[in-house]
Design a protein around this motif. Structure first.
Motif, PDB file in Angstrom:
ATOM      1  N   ASN A 267       0.805  -1.255   0.055  1.00  0.00           N
ATOM      2  CA  ASN A 267       0.028   0.012  -0.158  1.00  0.00           C
ATOM      3  C   ASN A 267       0.765   1.318   0.062  1.00  0.00           C
ATOM      4  O   ASN A 267       0.489   2.190  -0.362  1.00  0.00           O
ATOM      5  CB  ASN A 267      -0.841   0.153   1.112  1.00  0.00           C
ATOM      6  N   ILE A 268       2.145   1.048   0.414  1.00  0.00           N
ATOM      7  CA  ILE A 268       3.125   2.354   0.513  1.00  0.00           C
ATOM      8  C   ILE A 268       3.046   2.827  -1.085  1.00  0.00           C
ATOM      9  O   ILE A 268       2.987   4.042  -1.123  1.00  0.00           O
ATOM     10  CB  ILE A 268       4.160   2.093   1.108  1.00  0.00           C
ATOM     11  N   TRP A 269       3.231   1.860  -1.858  1.00  0.00           N
ATOM     12  CA  TRP A 269       3.501   2.162  -3.404  1.00  0.00           C
ATOM     13  C   TRP A 269       2.059   2.659  -3.995  1.00  0.00           C
ATOM     14  O   TRP A 269       2.203   3.723  -4.872  1.00  0.00           O
ATOM     15  CB  TRP A 269       3.785   1.015  -4.177  1.00  0.00           C
ATOM     16  N   LEU A 270       0.960   1.980  -3.562  1.00  0.00           N
ATOM     17  CA  LEU A 270      -0.384   2.245  -4.304  1.00  0.00           C
ATOM     18  C   LEU A 270      -0.793   3.672  -3.575  1.00  0.00           C
ATOM     19  O   LEU A 270      -1.539   4.405  -4.427  1.00  0.00           O
ATOM     20  CB  LEU A 270      -1.297   1.083  -4.041  1.00  0.00           C
ATOM     21  N   ASP A 271      -0.357   4.142  -2.351  1.00  0.00           N
ATOM     22  CA  ASP A 271      -0.865   5.306  -1.854  1.00  0.00           C
ATOM     23  C   ASP A 271      -0.268   6.323  -2.617  1.00  0.00           C
ATOM     24  O   ASP A 271      -0.615   7.537  -3.001  1.00  0.00           O
ATOM     25  CB  ASP A 271      -0.599   5.338  -0.375  1.00  0.00           C
ATOM     26  N   ASN A 272       1.180   6.174  -2.854  1.00  0.00           N
ATOM     27  CA  ASN A 272       2.081   7.216  -3.768  1.00  0.00           C
ATOM     28  C   ASN A 272       1.860   7.255  -5.251  1.00  0.00           C
ATOM     29  O   ASN A 272       1.955   8.486  -5.612  1.00  0.00           O
ATOM     30  CB  ASN A 272       3.587   6.819  -3.508  1.00  0.00           C
ATOM     31  N   TRP A 273       1.445   6.162  -5.614  1.00  0.00           N
ATOM     32  CA  TRP A 273       1.219   6.429  -7.108  1.00  0.00           C
ATOM     33  C   TRP A 273      -0.187   5.580  -7.358  1.00  0.00           C
ATOM     34  O   TRP A 273      -0.032   4.387  -7.705  1.00  0.00           O
ATOM     35  CB  TRP A 273       2.316   5.805  -7.892  1.00  0.00           C
ATOM     36  N   PRO A 274      -1.281   6.198  -7.339  1.00  0.00           N
ATOM     37  CA  PRO A 274      -2.580   5.611  -7.505  1.00  0.00           C
ATOM     38  C   PRO A 274      -2.821   4.605  -8.761  1.00  0.00           C
ATOM     39  O   PRO A 274      -3.347   3.743  -8.982  1.00  0.00           O
ATOM     40  CB  PRO A 274      -3.603   6.505  -7.031  1.00  0.00           C
ATOM     41  N   GLU A 275      -2.094   5.197  -9.836  1.00  0.00           N
ATOM     42  CA  GLU A 275      -2.147   4.663 -10.999  1.00  0.00           C
ATOM     43  C   GLU A 275      -1.764   3.249 -11.114  1.00  0.00           C
ATOM     44  O   GLU A 275      -1.805   2.538 -11.970  1.00  0.00           O
ATOM     45  CB  GLU A 275      -1.714   5.568 -11.996  1.00  0.00           C
ATOM     46  N   LEU A 276      -1.053   2.820 -10.071  1.00  0.00           N
ATOM     47  CA  LEU A 276      -0.283   1.419 -10.184  1.00  0.00           C
ATOM     48  C   LEU A 276      -1.413   0.532  -9.834  1.00  0.00           C
ATOM     49  O   LEU A 276      -1.094  -0.904 -10.257  1.00  0.00           O
ATOM     50  CB  LEU A 276       0.716   1.337  -8.950  1.00  0.00           C
ATOM     51  N   ALA A 277      -2.455   0.924  -9.226  1.00  0.00           N
ATOM     52  CA  ALA A 277      -3.654  -0.175  -8.841  1.00  0.00           C
ATOM     53  C   ALA A 277      -4.055  -0.849 -10.194  1.00  0.00           C
ATOM     54  O   ALA A 277      -4.150  -2.016 -10.160  1.00  0.00           O
ATOM     55  CB  ALA A 277      -4.626   0.542  -8.251  1.00  0.00           C
ATOM     56  N   SER A 278      -4.170  -0.030 -11.203  1.00  0.00           N
ATOM     57  CA  SER A 278      -4.640  -0.711 -12.580  1.00  0.00           C
ATOM     58  C   SER A 278      -3.296  -1.028 -13.246  1.00  0.00           C
ATOM     59  O   SER A 278      -3.559  -1.894 -14.381  1.00  0.00           O
ATOM     60  CB  SER A 278      -5.612   0.481 -13.178  1.00  0.00           C
ATOM     61  N   LEU A 285       3.158  -6.774  -8.364  1.00  0.00           N
ATOM     62  CA  LEU A 285       3.329  -6.390  -6.968  1.00  0.00           C
ATOM     63  C   LEU A 285       4.016  -7.168  -6.064  1.00  0.00           C
ATOM     64  O   LEU A 285       4.618  -6.562  -5.253  1.00  0.00           O
ATOM     65  CB  LEU A 285       1.853  -6.367  -6.420  1.00  0.00           C
ATOM     66  N   ASP A 286       4.166  -8.568  -6.300  1.00  0.00           N
ATOM     67  CA  ASP A 286       5.153  -9.273  -5.476  1.00  0.00           C
ATOM     68  C   ASP A 286       6.468  -9.023  -5.941  1.00  0.00           C
ATOM     69  O   ASP A 286       7.385  -9.045  -4.948  1.00  0.00           O
ATOM     70  CB  ASP A 286       4.595 -10.919  -5.792  1.00  0.00           C
ATOM     71  N   THR A 287       6.637  -8.504  -7.130  1.00  0.00           N
ATOM     72  CA  THR A 287       8.236  -8.326  -7.473  1.00  0.00           C
ATOM     73  C   THR A 287       8.601  -6.960  -6.811  1.00  0.00           C
ATOM     74  O   THR A 287       9.615  -6.841  -6.150  1.00  0.00           O
ATOM     75  CB  THR A 287       8.244  -8.156  -9.067  1.00  0.00           C
ATOM     76  N   LEU A 288       7.573  -6.061  -6.784  1.00  0.00           N
ATOM     77  CA  LEU A 288       7.879  -4.754  -6.086  1.00  0.00           C
ATOM     78  C   LEU A 288       7.903  -5.072  -4.469  1.00  0.00           C
ATOM     79  O   LEU A 288       8.937  -4.309  -3.799  1.00  0.00           O
ATOM     80  CB  LEU A 288       6.456  -3.754  -6.373  1.00  0.00           C
ATOM     81  N   LEU A 289       7.159  -6.103  -4.097  1.00  0.00           N
ATOM     82  CA  LEU A 289       7.367  -6.163  -2.567  1.00  0.00           C
ATOM     83  C   LEU A 289       8.745  -6.828  -2.322  1.00  0.00           C
ATOM     84  O   LEU A 289       9.422  -6.326  -1.382  1.00  0.00           O
ATOM     85  CB  LEU A 289       6.075  -7.264  -2.218  1.00  0.00           C
ATOM     86  N   GLY A 290       9.429  -7.679  -3.143  1.00  0.00           N
ATOM     87  CA  GLY A 290      10.680  -8.061  -2.965  1.00  0.00           C
ATOM     88  C   GLY A 290      11.640  -7.113  -3.156  1.00  0.00           C
ATOM     89  O   GLY A 290      12.620  -6.998  -2.441  1.00  0.00           O
ATOM     90  N   THR A 291      11.251  -5.809  -3.810  1.00  0.00           N
ATOM     91  CA  THR A 291      12.197  -4.790  -4.266  1.00  0.00           C
ATOM     92  C   THR A 291      12.235  -4.022  -2.837  1.00  0.00           C
ATOM     93  O   THR A 291      13.277  -3.494  -2.453  1.00  0.00           O
ATOM     94  CB  THR A 291      11.856  -3.865  -5.302  1.00  0.00           C
ATOM     95  N   THR A 292      10.973  -4.086  -2.120  1.00  0.00           N
ATOM     96  CA  THR A 292      10.806  -3.186  -1.078  1.00  0.00           C
ATOM     97  C   THR A 292      11.739  -3.618   0.172  1.00  0.00           C
ATOM     98  O   THR A 292      12.221  -3.197   0.844  1.00  0.00           O
ATOM     99  CB  THR A 292       9.320  -3.148  -0.746  1.00  0.00           C
TER     100      THR A 292
END
Ligand code: ADP
Ligand code: MG
Length: 357
Positions: A267-278, A285-292
């Motif tokens: 959600n940190i990513w989705l709150d900062n860049w809402p366009e990521l949701a679509s 998102l899992d890859t992004l979580l690994g990066t986080t």
């Protein structure tokens, strides 16, 4: 030649800053020693970091960003301990004298030093001889009131909430973009990671990519936030090697475990860049979580604090996110809906494991 070079690139550009920090600087560049005076009833905090060309920065990186980042990583260590800067020293080992590189390097460092009122008070300049790489070391000196407990890594308590500032993993995305543009993604990803990472990079919005490159090149140390956490946070670290590995330092030192909430991290990513949701699939998102979790070079803070301070921390001006909890046990774990906790400690940047020139 050496003193002339120090004079032009360091003594003169930093002179005004040294004068403005005059209560704490007793002697600066030009004497055999620098002399600093911390304020009354304050402890002295010291941190040092070394950057090596081709390991921590690229030969063709802008020297301005190299100068900025070298100081930023040190100031971030002060932030992690709740200290504020009073001065720094700079050691340079140079294969050759490149005037325009030195001018850019000094300007980038001065820009950040001015922002946080941290005067350059001394250092050493040597030839690297036959070595081809520039090596630079900065030592930063800071102070904090003796009443401040120091945010020690061993100070986390069971039941504390785990918090981070900013967007952990953003600088690592920047690093991936940088390596991708050089056709060298394999230098920061394992073989299995390359395809999912390329997929992710191909769908990221432009604004996020430029934010990621900026986070990599010009990280802002969280000094203001760290002052506001005095008497609230128990343990704190800065994210230089990645969230999972850096938080593991707190867990190990405190003899406890940390459980992170995977959804809160996404959600940190989705709150900062809402366009990521679509734009992002579940795999993205899992890859992004690994990066986080792997992070590296974020220079955000990660701290633990009793839940009683939750609302006060949430309402601070800096972006703060509550992402988990300290519990009995050991290790760093990721909780996700309907799944057993997954162990994530030990998945952060390791200089010796990942460096394959
Ligand atoms: P010494 O012979 O005492 O080691 P140096 O000739 O190395 O002195 O340095 C002269 C002065 O310049 C000292 O005050 C030193 O702290 C300062 N100095 C040298 N290199 C740097 C640098 N890279 N940045 C800032 N100050 C420097
Ligand atoms: Mg010297």
């Amino acid at each position: 030649m050496e003193f002339d070079l120090i004079h032009r690139h360091f003594k003169i550009p930093f002179a005004a800053l040294v004068d403005s920090g005059s209560e704490s600087v007793l002697a600066g560049i030009g004497d055999d020693c620098a002399a600093l005076r911390p304020a009354e009833n304050h402890g002295l905090y010291i941190s040092t970091d070394t950057l090596v060309e081709d390991v921590h920065f690229f030969k063709d990186d802008s020297p301005n960003s190299v100068g900025w980042k070298a100081l930023a990583s040190n100031l971030s260590d002060l932030a992690a301990c709740g200290a504020s800067p009073i001065g720094f020293t700079l050691n340079l080992s140079l294969p050759k004298v490149d005037e325009s590189w030195l001018a850019g390097f000094s300007a980038g460092m001065l820009e950040l030093a001015t922002q946080f009122r941290c005067p350059l008070v001394g250092g050493d300049t040597t030839s690297a001889g036959a070595n081809k790489a520039i090596t630079l070391s900065i030592t930063v000196f800071g102070q904090a009131p003796l009443s401040h407990l120091g945010f020690h890594r061993a100070a986390a308590q069971a039941g504390d909430e785990v918090w981070v500032s900013g967007v952990p993993g953003l600088a690592r995305l920047g690093l991936m973009l940088e390596y991708q543009s050089r056709g060298q993604l394999g230098r920061c990803c394992t073989t299995e990671q390359i395809k999912p990472v390329l997929d992710l990079l191909s769908v990221l919005p432009h604004a996020l990519k430029s934010g990621a490159l900026n986070a990599l090149r010009k990280p802002i140390p969280r000094l203001a936030l760290s002052q506001q956490l005095h008497h609230k946070a128990n343990a704190c670290v800065d994210l230089s090697d990645g969230l999972s590995g850096d938080l593991a330092h707190i867990a190990v030192a405190s003899g406890l475990s940390a459980v992170l909430d995977g959804n809160k991290l996404k959600n940190i990513w989705l709150d900062n860049w809402p366009e990521l949701a679509s734009a992002l699939s579940t795999d993205h998102l899992d890859t992004l979580l690994g990066t986080t979790l792997q992070g590296g070079d974020d220079f955000e803070l990660c701290w633990t604090a009793p839940a009683i301070h939750h609302d006060a921390i949430q309402s601070l001006e800096s972006p703060t996110h509550c992402i988990g909890q300290i519990q009995a046990g050991e290790g760093v774990w990721l909780s996700a809906q309907d799944q057993a906790h997954q162990r994530v400690s030990g998945r952060s940047y390791n200089h010796f494991a990942e460096y394959n020139p």
